[in-house]
Write an enzyme that holds these catalytic residues in place. Structure first.
Site, PDB file in Angstrom:
ATOM      1  N   HIS A  25      -5.084  -6.078  -2.984  1.00 18.10           N
ATOM      2  CA  HIS A  25      -4.201  -7.176  -2.619  1.00 18.10           C
ATOM      3  C   HIS A  25      -4.959  -8.485  -2.768  1.00 18.10           C
ATOM      4  O   HIS A  25      -6.181  -8.533  -2.628  1.00 18.10           O
ATOM      5  CB  HIS A  25      -3.702  -7.015  -1.174  1.00 18.10           C
ATOM      6  CG  HIS A  25      -2.569  -7.928  -0.819  1.00 18.10           C
ATOM      7  ND1 HIS A  25      -2.765  -9.192  -0.310  1.00 18.10           N
ATOM      8  CD2 HIS A  25      -1.226  -7.754  -0.914  1.00 18.10           C
ATOM      9  CE1 HIS A  25      -1.600  -9.759  -0.107  1.00 18.10           C
ATOM     10  NE2 HIS A  25      -0.640  -8.916  -0.459  1.00 18.10           N
ATOM     11  N   ASP A  66       3.068  -1.554  -1.077  1.00 15.64           N
ATOM     12  CA  ASP A  66       3.835  -0.932  -2.155  1.00 15.64           C
ATOM     13  C   ASP A  66       3.590   0.570  -2.240  1.00 15.64           C
ATOM     14  O   ASP A  66       4.476   1.320  -2.646  1.00 15.64           O
ATOM     15  CB  ASP A  66       3.485  -1.581  -3.497  1.00 15.64           C
ATOM     16  CG  ASP A  66       3.938  -3.024  -3.590  1.00 15.64           C
ATOM     17  OD1 ASP A  66       5.040  -3.324  -3.098  1.00 15.64           O
ATOM     18  OD2 ASP A  66       3.191  -3.855  -4.118  1.00 15.64           O
TER      19      ASP A  66
END
Length: 469
Positions: free
Chosen positions: A348, A407
């Site tokens: 991320h 996700d």
């Protein structure tokens, strides 16, 4: 340059075809070559002019372009040497830790997305009466305007639900008696109406896409005002309209986790940029949807689902983690899945140790796996989270932190809930709408200045030559 014809399939559904002429094809090939050549910019020029590409600093942090009270994302600290120091990830909505919000909903066994939306919009937690009133207003807006579903969605379907969702929001402008009024009371009204409409907009766009492009039966269920956002979504996308309490609660948690992520994410920043022009609410939210549609932003959750689907197609026994590891090695070598060499669902831009959303969602996903007899599937995701970062280091020699991001486990949740692939990102948009509307009103109230960054032109002056010389 091209001709458009219609073709009828077995169910007598017209299909649009575009046939390019040879002249058109040749022109486009030549024009593309010129376009590519004349738009290249040497990398060293970005360094020379100290350009923050992607609005990122050299150390990977984001360029500060504004202030917000709405959300905060904490994934690292900057030390005295201007270096990023990894820390456990935290996500705050209006100062409240997202974990505390969800823990309270779970403890009281109730839906929390509506309360979260209220918090984001108004900046404080509601009383019981305020929440009940807010839910009642949302309930009154579940149904779309008369004729909207037929005229704006069913008559002009799209092969992409996000595209249809953006177009539907733009069409709402025509149904609003004061669409260009940007006073805060009016923008608040528009925001709440959109939040009420979104489950139906997503579901009907999906159903019309199924009928027109997939030759599948279309199942239209009217939204029920007494149901939550999560319940209405499940009711309207499923043929029978049935769902379990656990399914609805898990989707509700997923909506909470996706509702906001600070002002710097692409779609929220787009919301600020367009709002700063004083344009209408429908143009702003449609632009945010367009941003989220991109595979580098909201579309990333599709990549996880597609990767796992490819894994299952090539791994005979998913409970054999050695076979799973061999597949992941092939992915990293560009020999499996999409050839990108990437294992999706990891890493991320901000979180360096943990993504708090992934941690929370993983715990609920495990319960769903047990309820649906999908423990072997869940363990694949768990194995990817634990082993894939090590494989990155071993094969690619990178030591970049790669925590599981939201996700990864949202991919599992959507699959376990039988959420169709094409509405994974629209569900993300349904959740993020609350944050977008909050950011829009914050920009109108506190920003009050047109956002206009600078670009340096590196094209030297060129003398005009008459075309016939």
């Amino acid at each position: 340059m091209s001709t458009i014809t219609t073709e009828t399939n077995e169910q007598n559904t017209p299909k649009l075809q575009v046939k390019s002429s040879k002249l058109c094809t040749t022109f486009l090939e030549n024009a593309t070559a010129s376009l590519l050549k004349n738009n290249e910019i040497e990398s060293e020029l970005y360094t020379k002019h100290d350009v923050k590409r992607g609005l990122r600093n050299a150390n990977g942090t984001g360029v500060v372009v504004g202030l917000t009270r709405i959300g905060d994302v904490a994934g690292y600290k900057i030390n005295e040497n201007n270096e990023k120091v990894a820390i456990e990830g935290k996500l705050f909505y209006r100062g409240f830790d997202i974990k505390d919000l969800i823990d309270n909903c779970l403890a009281e066994n109730r839906f929390g997305f509506e309360e979260t939306s209220y918090l984001l919009l108004f900046g404080e937690l509601p009383t019981k009466k305020q929440l009940a009133d807010f839910e009642a207003v949302l309930a009154s807006e579940r149904e779309l305007p008369v004729g909207f579903a037929r005229d704006m969605i069913m008559t002009i379907p799209s092969s992409n639900v996000m595209n249809k969702l953006g177009r539907s929001v733009l069409a709402m402008y025509s149904y609003d008696p004061t669409p260009d009024d940007i006073s805060i009371p009016n923008v608040l009204r528009q925001s709440i109406e959109l939040m009420g409409h979104f489950p139906a907009l997503v579901a009907y766009a999906y159903q019309s896409k199924r009928s027109y492009f997939d030759n599948e039966s279309m199942h239209i269920h009217h939204p029920l005002p007494e149901l939550s956002t999560a319940e209405n979504l499940l009711r309207m996308i499923r043929p029978t309209g049935e769902f379990t309490p656990l399914e609805a609660k898990l989707l509700d948690i997923s909506l909470i986790l996706h509702a906001e992520h600070g002002g710097g994410n692409n779609s929220s920043f787009a919301t600020h940029v367009l709002s700063s022009t004083d344009t209408d609410t429908y143009s702003v939210i449609s632009a945010a949807i367009g941003s989220l549609k991109g595979p580098k932003h909201g579309g990333a959750n599709l990549a996880v689902i597609q990767m796992i689907s490819d894994l299952k197609a090539h791994v005979k026994d998913i409970s054999n983690l050695q076979e799973v590891e061999q597949y992941l090695i092939k992915v990293l070598k560009g020999e499996a899945n999409d050839g990108s060499g990437l294992i999706y669902g990891l890493g991320h831009a901000i979180y360096t140790v943990t993504d708090p959303r992934a941690v929370i969602l993983k715990g609920m996903a495990r319960k769903l796996a047990e309820d649906k007899n999908l423990v072997d599937d869940f363990m694949v995701y768990d194995f990817i989270e634990k082993r894939a970062p090590e494989l990155y280091s071993e094969i690619k020699g990178t030591n970049t932190p790669l925590p599981a991001n939201v996700d990864l486990y949202s991919g599992f949740v959507y699959s376990a809930l039988n959420i169709p692939l094409e509405i994974a990102t629209p569900l993300f948009a349904t959740a993020r709408l609350s944050g977008w509307c909050a950011h829009r009103m914050e920009e109108l109230i506190a920003g009050k200045r047109l956002i206009r960054p600078a670009y340096i032109c590196v094209q030297p002056p060129t003398e005009y030559v008459p075309i016939y010389k």
